[in-house]
Design an enzyme around this catalytic site. Structure first.
Site, PDB file in Angstrom:
ATOM      1  N   CYS A   1      12.218  -2.059  -3.640  1.00 25.71           N
ATOM      2  CA  CYS A   1      13.645  -1.843  -3.897  1.00 25.71           C
ATOM      3  C   CYS A   1      14.279  -1.035  -2.773  1.00 25.71           C
ATOM      4  O   CYS A   1      13.687  -0.084  -2.269  1.00 25.71           O
ATOM      5  CB  CYS A   1      13.844  -1.074  -5.207  1.00 25.71           C
ATOM      6  SG  CYS A   1      13.650  -2.085  -6.660  1.00 25.71           S
TER       7      CYS A   1
ATOM      8  N   ASP B   1       8.179  10.356 -25.583  1.00 28.30           N
ATOM      9  CA  ASP B   1       7.525  11.618 -25.236  1.00 28.30           C
ATOM     10  C   ASP B   1       7.957  12.749 -26.169  1.00 28.30           C
ATOM     11  O   ASP B   1       7.134  13.554 -26.594  1.00 28.30           O
ATOM     12  CB  ASP B   1       7.837  11.993 -23.783  1.00 28.30           C
ATOM     13  CG  ASP B   1       7.184  13.298 -23.383  1.00 28.30           C
ATOM     14  OD1 ASP B   1       5.959  13.442 -23.598  1.00 28.30           O
ATOM     15  OD2 ASP B   1       7.890  14.184 -22.865  1.00 28.30           O
TER      16      ASP B   1
END
Length: 158
Positions: free
Chosen positions: A77, A127
């Protein structure tokens, strides 16, 4: 018209696409995904009772930060000057839908930035909630819309 992979050269080796000759255009991408969780986890998130704090605010910020760092995470990218990043989490019956909108004026698109924002936002929720529910499911991460550049507008389902 047979399409070829833009990140693979004639010998089959991966390469970074040269965008130097492309025009700078306004580009936008919208990606969506979801995270599902137990009813107990939903209740704790929605009542603000998690010991780690508000996972939705943390996820929104993590998604924005991830979009800005996409070129560090995805090897081919290009780094882009992002003009706008918005990450929203909407409650559903089993968790949250996540949407990221990213825009820029550049020579290449922001699809990967939007997809990365959604994914990292979902991972952040996971998380922060995993102490209550390790069986959460992240899924349906997909590009919904993109505009700008030579290929024009893409809308999922059209």
């Amino acid at each position: 018209m047979k399409r070829k992979l833009s990140h693979v050269d004639a010998r089959g080796r991966v390469r970074m696409v040269d965008v130097g000759d492309k025009r700078v255009t306004r580009r936008e991408a919208i990606a969506r995904g979801s995270i599902s969780m137990s009813s107990e986890a939903c209740r704790l998130v929605r009542t603000g009772a998690l010991k780690k704090g508000d996972p939705l605010q943390a996820a929104r910020l993590a998604g924005i930060m991830a979009a800005k760092r996409t070129s560090s995470l995805i090897p081919l990218c290009h780094p882009l000057p992002l003009s706008s990043i918005a990450v929203e989490l909407t409650p559903t019956g089993r968790g949250y839908d996540i949407e990221a909108r990213v825009s820029t004026a550049a020579r290449t698109g922001v699809e990967m930035e939007a997809l990365t924002a959604v994914t990292v936002a979902a991972l952040t929720v996971y998380d922060m909630v995993k102490a209550v529910d390790k069986a959460m499911v992240i899924g349906d991460v997909r590009l919904m819309f993109k505009s700008g550049g030579r290929s024009g507008v893409y809308r999922r389902g059209s």
